[in-house]
Design a protein around this motif. Structure first.
Motif, short mmCIF file in Angstrom:
data_model
loop_
_atom_site.label_atom_id
_atom_site.label_comp_id
_atom_site.label_asym_id
_atom_site.label_seq_id
_atom_site.Cartn_x
_atom_site.Cartn_y
_atom_site.Cartn_z
N TYR A 33 33.01 43.99 43.38
CA TYR A 33 33.14 45.20 42.64
C TYR A 33 32.62 44.93 41.04
N ASP A 34 31.41 45.31 40.69
CA ASP A 34 30.90 44.86 39.53
C ASP A 34 31.05 46.14 38.61
N ARG A 85 39.99 38.20 49.92
CA ARG A 85 39.17 37.89 48.96
C ARG A 85 40.08 36.81 47.88
N ASN A 108 41.26 47.53 40.61
CA ASN A 108 41.14 46.91 39.48
C ASN A 108 40.19 47.38 38.66
N LEU A 109 38.87 47.35 39.33
CA LEU A 109 37.49 48.10 38.60
C LEU A 109 37.76 49.30 38.08
N GLU A 136 35.80 36.03 46.56
CA GLU A 136 34.74 37.03 46.33
C GLU A 136 35.05 38.13 45.72
N LYS A 137 34.06 38.66 44.70
CA LYS A 137 34.42 39.65 43.54
C LYS A 137 33.09 40.74 43.90
N SER A 186 40.55 42.93 52.47
CA SER A 186 40.44 42.87 50.96
C SER A 186 41.48 41.86 50.56
N TYR A 240 32.41 42.28 33.86
CA TYR A 240 33.40 42.34 34.58
C TYR A 240 33.41 42.55 36.14
N LYS A 241 33.94 41.63 36.95
CA LYS A 241 34.03 41.71 38.32
C LYS A 241 35.34 41.75 38.88
N SER A 242 35.47 42.21 40.15
CA SER A 242 36.75 42.30 40.65
C SER A 242 36.81 42.08 42.04
N ALA A 243 37.86 41.75 42.75
CA ALA A 243 38.04 41.66 44.14
C ALA A 243 38.32 43.07 44.67
#
Length: 259
Positions: free
Chosen positions: A214-215, A206, A228-229, A211-212, A203, A221-224
């Motif tokens: 989590y969409d 990233r 956060n998502l 790299e992200k 994790s 929105y995208k997250s590593a």
């Protein structure tokens, strides 16, 4: 509290609780049920063998025994400790020797055991046999479903003997115990970051790779990081329940929840 005892035509005796109709064929399980459901006693689970205790002193003595036993079976390659020689041998063959003789005929991915291959096969059919009745979570593994259900019940049977930490999964407790020993064996090769788990290191990396994975299903929105998502989904879309964001390398769905 004595049980209601019943014997069937085959001579099998069952023990039924008169308060909630709980029934079992073993007196030990009946006594455990009474202690936890009606006497308010709290179960403590061994992090190594799943043995249950109601007395904290007995639990601690049992854990000390495991700590002593573990010193016998240390991996010579990475110094990971095991409670049995068999589990150490399995680890060495799979992790250090790369012994993976069970191959998926659909994608050629190889696995160490038949069980791992069987679990993987569901990723091709999409027909996961174990499903949560509360949310959309599905899995190929009964144990994974049992652990997932604790998110809904709030059950945290795994307790640290050094502090107030409690968790729903034994693996989380094992990682937590390393915070007391200072054993942060997983190190980032690009900075000074260290952690107690391989997943934690993955994790963290990233941050360097960008790299992200989590969409958000409702916007771009995208997250590593999954946390956060979850925060984004709650603040921007008002979504607080479990969500499936992506598919892991094993083919199984990654289910996230803020429960």
């Amino acid at each position: 509290m004595d049980p209601l005892m019943m014997t069937d035509i085959n001579g099998q005796t069952s023990y039924m609780c008169v308060l909630d109709n709980f029934c079992t064929i073993t007196r030990e399980k009946y006594d455990d049920h009474v202690k936890t459901a009606h006497m308010g006693e709290k179960e403590m689970y061994c992090t190594q063998c799943d043995k249950r205790f109601f007395d904290r002193s007995e639990y601690k003595m049992h854990m000390v025994k495991h700590a002593q036993d573990e010193s016998q079976w240390k991996c010579p390659e990475c110094e990971t400790k095991f409670t049995t020689e068999r589990s150490r041998t399995r680890h060495i063959k799979a992790v250090h020797w790369g012994q993976k003789n069970h191959v998926c005929f659909q994608c050629a991915k190889a696995f160490y055991s038949k069980g791992e291959l069987k679990n993987h096969s569901y990723s091709h059919t999409g027909n996961y046999p174990f499903a949560c009745k509360v949310c959309d979570f599905k899995t190929s593994n009964a144990t994974h479903l049992k652990k997932h259900k604790r998110k809904h019940t709030g059950e945290k049977p795994w307790e640290c003997e050094h502090c107030d930490f409690a968790t729903s999964a034994r693996s989380n407790l094992n990682r937590h115990m390393m915070t007391h020993t200072g054993d942060k064996r997983f190190k980032c090769d690009q900075c000074t970051y260290k952690t107690v788990s391989a997943s934690g290191l993955k994790s963290h990396q990233r941050i360097h790779t960008g790299e992200k994975p989590y969409d958000c299903s409702d916007c771009e929105y995208k997250s590593a990081f999954s946390s956060n998502l979850l925060a984004h989904r709650k603040t921007k879309h008002g979504v607080t329940g479990p969500i499936i964001t992506s598919t892991s390398k094993s083919g199984l769905p990654n289910t996230l929840s803020n429960l």
